[in-house]
Scaffold this active site. Structure first.
Site, PDB file in Angstrom:
ATOM      1  N   GLU A   1       0.824  -1.211   0.000  1.00 17.38           N
ATOM      2  CA  GLU A   1       0.000   0.000   0.000  1.00 17.38           C
ATOM      3  C   GLU A   1       0.856   1.259   0.000  1.00 17.38           C
ATOM      4  O   GLU A   1       0.501   2.261  -0.613  1.00 17.38           O
ATOM      5  CB  GLU A   1      -0.954   0.010   1.198  1.00 17.38           C
TER       6      GLU A   1
ATOM      7  N   ASP B   1      -9.327   5.909  -2.618  1.00 20.12           N
ATOM      8  CA  ASP B   1      -8.199   6.469  -3.378  1.00 20.12           C
ATOM      9  C   ASP B   1      -8.749   7.247  -4.581  1.00 20.12           C
ATOM     10  O   ASP B   1      -9.952   7.477  -4.685  1.00 20.12           O
ATOM     11  CB  ASP B   1      -7.266   5.349  -3.821  1.00 20.12           C
TER      12      ASP B   1
ATOM     13  N   TYR C   1      -6.529   6.733   3.818  1.00 17.94           N
ATOM     14  CA  TYR C   1      -6.573   5.700   2.782  1.00 17.94           C
ATOM     15  C   TYR C   1      -5.810   4.448   3.218  1.00 17.94           C
ATOM     16  O   TYR C   1      -6.350   3.331   3.204  1.00 17.94           O
ATOM     17  CB  TYR C   1      -6.009   6.204   1.439  1.00 17.94           C
TER      18      TYR C   1
END
Length: 365
Positions: free
Chosen positions: A48, A149, A131
């Site tokens: 991520e 996102d 996020y």
DNA sequence: CACGCGTGGCA
DNA sequence: TTGCCAAGCGT
């Protein structure tokens, strides 16, 4: 006499089918991403961070090399800043790696090297925003958090026909996602939204006919999906001229470690922004003398290397030169290295362009 | 909150 | 060729 209203009428959409349709599509169409094999918290988190503002294809080789070198939180927490940056070299947005390094140390110290599962603990770690917290906690722990996102914003702007991604609209979007997500598969739901945005509901040429949720999409019904969300005007990016030097003494060249915010901790050949090229060699010699206490003899001035950063464009004129004299003076952290030592240092991108230029031309360091 | 922060691909 | 933007975060 009213103004002609040929705007489409916004349709009241029933989003109760969103999760079912989306996951059905996702199960058939998802890409087999290497960082989604086991969904272990550390693996998910690393991916991520790397995926922030970075394409999947770019991330894959970096991810594989990183996992081999740093297989867990503890190995990151014990690593040197140098080796962290070296593994991140070329990936960009280097503060991501520095923040992850800090976070790993915090987790070792405060959480016994175990990644915290609570939003409040995880979200507070450096480099973790809404996020990333939502993505990791949903994918690795199946917690009920949304991960919004750029893709998801676009998909939802189209579904709900919102042109402006204001704070108000974003809160609206998040509340709808949270309400309709499959609570048994929160990670898959979040990833499916992103995959749909990346592969079907793309920015320029959305494939609406293939979209599994087009029947509940306002933008599709309007016939003008790319009008959502509205484009935001961007600032024009300035261009700057730099002069830099491959300064040689015998078989070595001079490199310095950056101590500024941008590209912090990365190595480079000495370089400096100049306003014009009128006194190029004179400016360069003065810069080198003032900064390092070195005088140089110039061999050749190369034409400019171009490089684009996120917020300015660089034209770098590189000078091939030799050190003639020096006095003891150390302003920056610098080092004289041989050609075969280049791989031991993390350089930022433009230096590799310089090195390859010299390799083609007169590289006999 | 608008901006600074890297790099590569693509139209 | 040039401009635009991508699985964002910190300030």
């Amino acid at each position: 006499m009213g103004i002609a209203k040929n705007f489409f009428k916004k349709v009241k959409i029933n989003m109760s089918e969103l999760s079912t349709l989306l996951l059905e599509w996702f199960d058939l169409n998802k890409r087999g991403l290497p960082f989604r094999k086991n969904n272990k918290p550390y693996d998910v988190w690393v991916s991520e961070i790397m995926l922030q503002q970075t394409k999947v294809d770019t991330v894959i080789p970096y991810y594989n090399a990183w996992m081999k070198k740093f297989p867990n939180i503890e190995s990151v927490s014990e690593a040197s800043e140098e080796s962290i940056l070296k593994s991140w070299e070329g990936l960009g947005y280097y503060s991501r790696s520095r923040n992850f390094h800090k976070a790993a140390k915090i987790i070792k110290k405060n959480f016994n090297s175990k990644i915290p599962e609570s939003w409040d603990d995880f979200r507070l770690l450096p480099g973790v925003g809404d996020y990333t917290a939502g993505a990791v906690l949903s994918i690795a722990f199946n917690k009920s958090y949304v991960a919004v996102d750029g893709n998801v914003k676009r998909v939802m702007a189209r579904l709900t026909s919102r042109k402006k991604l204001s704070q108000y609209n974003l809160r609206f979007i998040k509340s709808k996602l949270l309400k309709y997500m499959d609570k048994n598969r929160t990670g898959d739901f979040n990833q499916a939204m992103m995959e749909l945005g990346a592969c079907v509901c793309s920015l320029r040429n959305p494939k609406c006919e293939q979209c599994p949720i087009n029947k509940i999409c306002n933008a599709y019904i309007s016939g003008k999906p790319t009008e959502y969300p509205a484009k935001v005007v961007k600032k024009t990016i300035p261009s700057h001229i730099f002069v830099g030097g491959l300064i040689r003494v015998r078989n070595k060249i001079l490199i310095q470690k950056r101590e500024e915010k941008m590209l912090n901790g990365l190595w480079e050949i000495p370089m400096k922004k100049i306003n014009n090229q009128k006194n190029l060699t004179k400016d360069f010699k003065n810069f080198i003398f003032n900064e390092y206490g070195i005088t140089v003899k110039i061999n050749k001035v190369f034409s400019a290397i171009k490089h684009s950063y996120s917020h300015f464009n660089m034209k770098l004129i590189v000078i091939d030169c030799e050190k003639t004299t020096s006095i003891a003076k150390k302003k920056n952290m610098y080092s004289w290295i041989e050609k075969n030592q280049i791989n031991n240092y993390a350089f930022h991108k433009v230096n590799h362009k310089v090195f390859s230029l010299f390799k083609k031309k007169t590289w006999n360091v």
